[in-house]
Design an enzyme around this catalytic site. Structure first.
Site, PDB file in Angstrom:
ATOM      1  N   ARG A  76       0.859  -1.189   0.000  1.00  0.00           N
ATOM      2  CA  ARG A  76       0.000   0.000   0.000  1.00  0.00           C
ATOM      3  C   ARG A  76       0.895   1.239   0.000  1.00  0.00           C
ATOM      4  NH1 ARG A  76      -2.599   2.983   4.812  1.00  0.00           N
ATOM      5  NH2 ARG A  76      -3.808   4.528   3.684  1.00  0.00           N
ATOM      6  N   HIS A 120      -2.741  10.975   0.917  1.00  0.00           N
ATOM      7  CA  HIS A 120      -2.208  10.744   2.260  1.00  0.00           C
ATOM      8  C   HIS A 120      -1.536  12.051   2.710  1.00  0.00           C
ATOM      9  CE1 HIS A 120      -0.830   7.347   5.123  1.00  0.00           C
ATOM     10  NE2 HIS A 120      -0.432   8.471   5.690  1.00  0.00           N
ATOM     11  N   GLU A 166      -7.345   8.627   6.490  1.00  0.00           N
ATOM     12  CA  GLU A 166      -7.546   9.239   7.815  1.00  0.00           C
ATOM     13  C   GLU A 166      -8.067  10.678   7.792  1.00  0.00           C
ATOM     14  OE1 GLU A 166      -3.962   8.713  10.105  1.00  0.00           O
ATOM     15  OE2 GLU A 166      -4.258   6.551  10.262  1.00  0.00           O
ATOM     16  N   ASN A 295      -7.310   2.008  10.014  1.00  0.00           N
ATOM     17  CA  ASN A 295      -5.975   2.127  10.599  1.00  0.00           C
ATOM     18  C   ASN A 295      -6.160   2.150  12.106  1.00  0.00           C
ATOM     19  OD1 ASN A 295      -5.129   2.447   7.984  1.00  0.00           O
ATOM     20  ND2 ASN A 295      -4.544   4.596   8.188  1.00  0.00           N
ATOM     21  N   TYR A 297      -4.185   1.883  15.995  1.00  0.00           N
ATOM     22  CA  TYR A 297      -2.906   1.946  16.710  1.00  0.00           C
ATOM     23  C   TYR A 297      -2.992   1.712  18.214  1.00  0.00           C
ATOM     24  CZ  TYR A 297      -0.500   3.421  12.489  1.00  0.00           C
ATOM     25  OH  TYR A 297       0.044   3.440  11.237  1.00  0.00           O
ATOM     26  N   GLU A 368      -3.490  -0.150   8.220  1.00  0.00           N
ATOM     27  CA  GLU A 368      -2.290   0.214   8.991  1.00  0.00           C
ATOM     28  C   GLU A 368      -2.423  -0.300  10.416  1.00  0.00           C
ATOM     29  OE1 GLU A 368      -1.198   4.414   9.204  1.00  0.00           O
ATOM     30  OE2 GLU A 368      -1.633   4.647   7.075  1.00  0.00           O
TER      31      GLU A 368
END
Ligand code: GBH
Length: 460
Positions: A76, A120, A166, A295, A297, A368
């Site tokens: 990606r 991005h 995002e 994504n 985290y 991600e």
């Protein structure tokens, strides 16, 4: 615990243009808002910039070989809009198109599927100067025109498209806290930028579906980020606070895409600070993602803060805290990454279950997941045991979510390489490959070797 994944599970790794490419003004590329933002003193740690970054622009053969050596199924990456259209619109730059053609062709020759993100965060600077970037009512159409050029040039070979990476980060960190480009600080602008990002996504998808999808037979979607929010106590108030926090974080962008409008709680609390969609826009938005890109985290506890507001951290309460009445905290028992983000694999399982429940079990790609650690190069090796433990924990949690019926199709490690970590510069390392300063020599860390084993066995 041993977790087995299906043969068709997509194991990938991700990067983004500004973070890895370098070549910031080569071959006709125009400046982006990140090129400019980095030049402002105090914005990026130690004055670092993406001028050279990993010089991926000149290392694609080597980098694709690293991916092939790991058995990676998908890569990606994102397209730098200002390489294709140096002024954001108008004249195309053939050399920029040639670069991505080379990258795509090398990937396909190595048996690796390209997953392409159209945006991005590196908006062409011209669009910031001329029309105020994501605050402009014109930006959605301009983005869709750029997207159309990408579909036209690359869509014969690219079958997986992500419109926006995002929208939450772009809106909150770029227009709320001002720590990311374009550096605006406001309580209202994040909701305006977010609105235009959603419309840009919907219009780009509409172009793909009406002009390209039937012939090119690819899929297109949006990737949103969300950290999980666990209620601090069993009280109804804290459970509602955690739910509210997730709606302000993820449903802000996912509800319009899956249900055609913003969540009710945002409309109630924000009133006229939240823009509204026309009926035609709602129709365009609803169903505008072929998959759910996530994504993920970290995780925090959430508790009700009605009558008891605390100042949010830089990253805030997953939005503007005063709009939510939520306070966040972490457990002292949780280990932290080098970003000070807590490592909580069960939070990953829970956010996946939350998505499956709220959006009727869509196909999910984790586009991600990863962690920064203070890696040390010793005798030519980087034995990043903490990162391996991080991935073991998170990939196992994803396997558990699949066991409960969540439809997860793929997983991308952030990141392939140590790279430009935005406002943290090069100080924070997320890569599974170490990139030596100056020589830019790449060294697979233990985590890269470990991931190759996961891919080979489809198991963790
Ligand atoms: C991603 O965003 C980006 O897509 C990527 O470019 C970037 O390099 C990578 O992550 C690593 O940063 O302070 O504990 O409240 C990450 C989105 C949103 C994840 C904020 C962590 C804050 C955690 N991040 N969140 S905390």
């Amino acid at each position: 615990m041993n977790q087995q994944f299906s043969e068709s599970f997509i194991w990938g790794s991700a990067t983004s243009s500004y973070q890895v490419e370098g070549a910031w003004k080569e071959d006709g590329k125009g400046p982006s808002i990140w090129d400019v933002f980095c030049l402002i003193p105090g914005k990026v740690y130690e004055g670092d910039t993406g001028e050279i970054a990993c010089d991926h622009y000149h290392h694609i053969t080597e980098d694709v070989a690293l991916m092939k050596a790991m058995g990676l199924k998908a890569y990606r990456f994102s397209i730098a809009w200002s390489r294709i259209l140096p002024a954001g619109r108008g004249v195309e730059n053939q050399q920029g198109i040639d670069f991505y053609n080379r990258l795509i062709n090398e990937l396909l020759a190595a048996g690796i599927e390209p997953w392409v993100t159209l945006y991005h965060w590196d908006l062409p600077a011209a669009l910031e100067f001329e029309i105020d970037g994501w605050l402009s009512t014109e930006i959605a159409d301009i983005f869709a025109a750029y997207a159309s050029i990408c579909f036209e040039h690359f869509g014969d070979r690219v079958k997986n498209w992500i419109t926006i990476n995002e929208a939450w980060v772009i809106s909150i960190l770029g227009y709320g806290h001002g720590v990311f480009a374009p550096g605006k600080k406001s309580n209202d602008l994040p909701y305006v930028a977010g609105h235009n990002l959603l419309l840009a996504h919907a219009k780009a998808v509409n172009v793909y579906r009406t002009k390209f999808q039937q012939q090119q037979k690819g899929v297109i979607g949006i990737t949103n980020n969300c950290d999980f929010r666990e209620p601090l106590t069993d009280s109804i108030a804290d459970k509602e606070a955690a739910q509210r926090a997730l709606e302000f974080f993820l449903a802000w962008f996912a509800d319009p895409v899956y249900k055609g409008d913003y969540p009710a709680v945002m409309k109630q609390r924000l009133n006229n600070r939240l823009p509204t969609f026309t009926e035609a826009e709602k129709t365009l938005l609803k169903g505008s993602s072929d998959f759910f890109g996530l994504n993920h985290y970290t995780t925090m506890y959430a508790c009700d803060a009605t009558n008891n507001k605390k100042e949010g951290s830089v990253y805030g309460n997953g939005g503007l805290s005063e709009d939510q009445d939520v306070n966040l905290s972490i457990s002292p028992d949780w280990k932290l990454t080098d970003m000070q983000w807590a490592i909580v694999p069960w939070g990953c399982k829970k956010i996946l279950q939350w998505i499956a429940e709220r959006y009727d079990n869509p196909p999910i790609f984790i586009t991600e997941n990863g962690g920064a650690f203070d890696d040390k190069l010793i005798d030519g090796k980087v034995d990043d045991v903490e990162r391996v433990a991080f991935f073991k924990g998170y990939i196992s949690a994803i396997g558990e979510a699949i066991d409960t019926g969540v439809n997860i199709k793929g997983y991308f490690i952030w990141s392939l390489l140590d790279n430009f970590e935005w406002a943290s510069g090069y100080a924070k390392k997320f890569g599974i490959h170490y990139v030596e300063k100056d020589s830019l020599h790449r060294i697979p860390k233990s985590s890269a070797l470990w991931y190759a084993g996961v891919i080979a066995k489809n198991a963790v």
